[in-house]
Design a protein around this motif. Sequence first.
Motif: not given
Length: 388
Positions: A232-233, A240-243, A339-340
């Motif tokens: 992700g950006s 992305a970090l969380f997922s 998105s999460c």
Amino acid sequence: MSNSPFYEAIGSLPQVAKLASPELAARCRGLFTPPGAAAIDRVYLTGCGDSHHAGVAAALAFRQFCGLHTVSAMPAMRFARYEASHLAPLGSGLALVIGISVSGAVSRTVEALQLAALAGARTLAITANPTGDLARAADLTMPLSPTSAASTPKGMILPGSGSYVVSLLALYQIALQLGLLRGRLTEASWLELQQELGVIFEAMSQTIASCDEAAAALVDAWVEASHFVYCGSGPNHGTALFSAAKLLEASGDIAVAQDMEEWAHLDYFGRDPAAPTLLISAADRDGDRASEIAVAARAIGRRLAIIAPAGSALSTACEPSGRLSYASRARECFSPLLSCLPGLLIAAHRSKALGEPYFRGFGGGRSVEGGGGISRIRSSQRIHKLRP
């Protein structure tokens, strides 16, 4: 369909968020005075784990709504030991350092606020423990309400979901309040943004319903995979970090988060051609690059899934089986609330499919005592002096 405690907690998130957001907005009203808000020219968002991920996801909201000189989100250790010493005032401006820790006891985040204060910054704690070390270290406190799901069995520790969503909402509300007091938002535009958040809560319910079966099917298709890459950006680098963190916590799989552009420079050369790769995007500033990355990932044989707004061109840039479309094309800075959710569903289904206990059951030398046991998340030595 799973009925695990983690899965049930995910299902409660829309209601948790709907109840929390107006309460947090009301608490923000008394945090700052107009002169105090006007004096702030830089904001640093810091924490560990999910709290850091929330800061990365929320940074764009501060940039867009507040008119600040700098907004930076970084892990608490990097801020405390490598950044805090360099917070000298820029002209007449003041740095605001926001430390996020639901427990209010994470050593590195407490240390970050203590050192920020020594450097002359204003400090704000976001925590569910208003009498804990973090709150005591801060000039200001934004208290969070408990977010644990009622269905969680007593004594069970789940991968965080409600705490992340509520931390994210707290950051959004602080950004909106600062923007209002700094004159970047009018009362009318502030209200309009609150209404946008109100619509997102229904979209969260729709996203969980629409992505659930697809997430479970991907878990079945990827059952033999050994590692996963989430890309992700901007705000969705935070997603992305969380997922990736949720998959690691729930099933123990090696899962990494990568910046979208960095994937093309690095992960593109990975040895495993079929490594599951998940692109997370709001189909906005990053949309064109995400489409190119999707083409490249397919060309080299990656198993691809795309988490993007339903109806966007990006959402159709992979096979139908890999489409995890969220229900609303929300403003990009608010998109992490939606998105999460697919990543959370994947983590819950994979844990159940593999029969893996959350956090490896704290076995193999790990322990839960003291907030991490041997890892000493809450009992780690803190430093008390700034270093040049």
